[in-house]
Design an enzyme around this catalytic site. Structure first.
Site, mmCIF file in Angstrom:
data_model
loop_
_atom_site.group_PDB
_atom_site.id
_atom_site.type_symbol
_atom_site.label_atom_id
_atom_site.label_comp_id
_atom_site.label_asym_id
_atom_site.label_seq_id
_atom_site.Cartn_x
_atom_site.Cartn_y
_atom_site.Cartn_z
ATOM 1 N N ASP A 1 0.898 -1.138 0.000
ATOM 2 C CA ASP A 1 0.000 0.000 0.000
ATOM 3 C C ASP A 1 0.945 1.197 0.000
ATOM 4 O OD1 ASP A 1 -1.545 2.225 0.675
ATOM 5 O OD2 ASP A 1 -3.051 0.955 1.605
ATOM 6 N N HIS A 2 1.051 1.855 -1.149
ATOM 7 C CA HIS A 2 2.148 2.826 -1.264
ATOM 8 C C HIS A 2 1.990 4.015 -0.295
ATOM 9 C CE1 HIS A 2 -0.624 4.674 -4.176
ATOM 10 N NE2 HIS A 2 -0.091 5.795 -3.781
ATOM 11 N N HIS B 1 -6.025 2.402 1.477
ATOM 12 C CA HIS B 1 -5.250 3.553 1.936
ATOM 13 C C HIS B 1 -5.826 4.217 3.195
ATOM 14 C CE1 HIS B 1 -3.379 2.992 -1.860
ATOM 15 N NE2 HIS B 1 -4.303 3.582 -2.577
#
Ligand code: NAD
Length: 491
Positions: A179-180, A242
């Protein structure tokens, strides 16, 4: 650029989907920057693999063009660029064709001592088949790491199927679910702020915090992603991963140490404490929206996705509540949407007002302290405190931000690293702290699924909102019912 660069061990990184948007726009630029910074050892190799029929030379040309497009000119040192390009190779393979894997085996077996990273930058339907393919040709070794990215399932059932498919081949310790958002400097700083300072932790609970707002606002519409987006919507595309991950980092108990499983155990407890939003509660605790048209050049959501009957939301706001001792009675308001006023991502922790105002009725009343943690556009922290407005006149209060924009604190040459730089090096290092564990992904879906089911059961359509606005009116009303207001969407 960085203050200290420790090279990682030699590796071979295979990008399945090496010609795609994610590879060209994010992965190759991030790898180039780590290489230019001296973090990638001399023998490391990067292999693009895709079904595009081309050879290594044309892949290198494509990669070079992508780097010129996505990396700033002053970072593109020509020696570093040539060294990086020389690391690249390409294999034209359709992964659904079992006969095609031989070349990959030969390539990787040239360096048996290397760590192997398989980055699946392909659609999720190929995750299972690729994992199986790797196992069948003997490439799912103990030194191998598998990297996957959203969408990790469409609901709980499909997420469980995916987890089963991956874990039938790879050990959980070898699966890196990106999950960047978690790779962003500010998000890691949130943990430093909470656990490396004695200042905030005593205040970090329902006694001192009134509520939390987490906003991820985008100014663009769905664009070319319309056909995918219409099957997902804002809740699956942004909230399930996110926003919920940010909520977890903010709300979790201190882990006993900064270790992948210790941290992920604490995040999981938060996910399990999220109060279910079911039945008619979706009408009071959630708001859905779809952006409207604005003249002939700015089509509506429905026009962009080409589905006039779509009930998929391009905006969602959720009042989340955490049923545990620390957060009892503290709402976490989440919102995300497309075609809003500005492109910004922010966490705002709004503290309670002082118990008693000694200043009486001032013309400029006291405001609550707010700690804002900004992920986009300028990563940084800001703490708003009340001060006396300077001057010999009357006694007026003034809200002053204590600003900690990170880039400013590091001098003009400093560049904020992209999240993928950090995350890719963590994969090679074998550090899973900033990656999601399978049970976390499932727990998040367990909370999201009933919300979607209740929306579907209601039969209601999302409310229209004007492009460039703050979103649907109903979201403002949801806050107003609680005597609160959303923070401004601005950059
Ligand atoms: P894309 O369509 O641009 O690229 C897909 C790549 O997969 C291409 O290289 C294509 O040749 C390859 N491919 C497809 N079928 C193949 C097959 N049978 N055999 C071998 N190669 C095959 O997609 P993208 O935007 O790069 O996204 C890839 C994945 O990453 C998707 O699951 C997407 O949801 C996810 N993702 C993308 C982004 C992004 O910024 N693009 C961000 C987050 C997640």
């Amino acid at each position: 650029m960085s203050s200290m660069v420790i090279p990682v061990d030699p590796f071979d990184l295979v990008i399945f989907g090496g010609t795609g948007d994610l590879a060209m726009r994010k992965l190759l630029p991030a790898l180039f920057r780590r290489d230019a910074d001296g973090q990638i050892p001399a023998t490391a190799r990067i292999l693009g693999l895709a079904r595009t029929d081309q050879d290594t030379e044309s892949f290198k040309a494509e990669a070079r063009a992508a780097l010129h497009k996505h990396v700033a000119v002053d970072e593109l040192d020509s020696i570093a660029l040539e060294r990086f390009i020389e690391r690249l190779s390409y294999l034209h393979i359709d992964v659904t064709d079992a006969r095609a894997w031989g070349e990959l085996v030969s390539y990787l077996n040239e360096r048996p001592e290397h760590i192997r990273v398989y980055y699946l930058a392909v659609g999720p339907a190929l995750f299972g088949p690729i994992a199986q393919g790797l196992a069948q040709v003997g490439l799912a070794t103990t030194k191998a790491r598998l990297v996957v990215e959203k969408p990790l399932g469409h609901d709980l059932a499909s997420a469980m199927t995916l987890n089963r498919e991956l874990s039938s081949v790879f050990n959980e310790k070898s699966i890196y679910r990106i999950d960047h958002y978690l790779g962003k400097e500010t998000v890691q700083n949130l943990m430093a702020l909470r656990f490396a300072n004695a200042l905030f932790e005593p205040l970090w609970n329902a006694n001192r915090i009134d509520h939390v707002q987490i906003t991820a606002s985008e100014s663009l519409g769905v664009g070319t992603r319309g056909s995918y987006y219409d099957t997902a919507g804002a809740i699956r595309d942004m909230v399930q991963n996110h926003l919920v991950q940010l909520l977890c980092l903010l709300a979790m108990e201190p882990p006993y140490k900064f270790d992948a499983d210790a941290l992920r155990d604490e995040k999981l407890k938060v996910l399990r404490s999220l109060r279910p939003i079911t039945g008619r509660n979706v009408l009071t605790n959630t708001v859905r929206g779809q952006y409207l048209a604005h003249g002939p050049d700015a089509p509506s959501y429905l026009q962009e996705v080409g589905n006039p009957d779509s009930k998929t939301e391009s905006y969602v706001a959720i009042k989340a509540e955490i049923d545990n001792w620390r957060w009892s009675g503290v709402p976490f308001y989440l919102r995300t949407g497309k075609k809003l006023r500005a492109q910004m991502t922010e966490i705002a922790v709004v503290f309670k007002e002082p118990a008693h105002s000694v200043f009486g009725d001032l013309e400029t009343p006291s405001m609550p302290n707010v700690l804002s943690i900004r992920l986009q556009p300028d990563e940084g922290l800001q703490l708003v405190i009340m001060t006396k407005d300077p001057g010999p006149g009357g006694f007026r209060l003034r809200a002053i931000p204590l600003d900690m924009t990170f880039a400013e604190g590091r001098g003009s040459n400093w560049r904020m690293p992209d999240a993928y730089e950090r995350l890719l090096m963590d994969v090679v290092r074998g550090n899973q702290t900033l990656f999601m564990r399978g049970d976390e992904v499932e727990a998040a879906w367990r909370w999201i699924d009933p919300i979607i089911e209740a929306w579907e059961a209601s039969g209601l359509r999302p409310e229209g909102y004007d492009p460039g606005s703050r979103g649907p009116i109903a979201a403002v009303e949801m806050m107003a019912r609680d005597g609160r207001r959303w923070r401004e969407i601005e950059v």
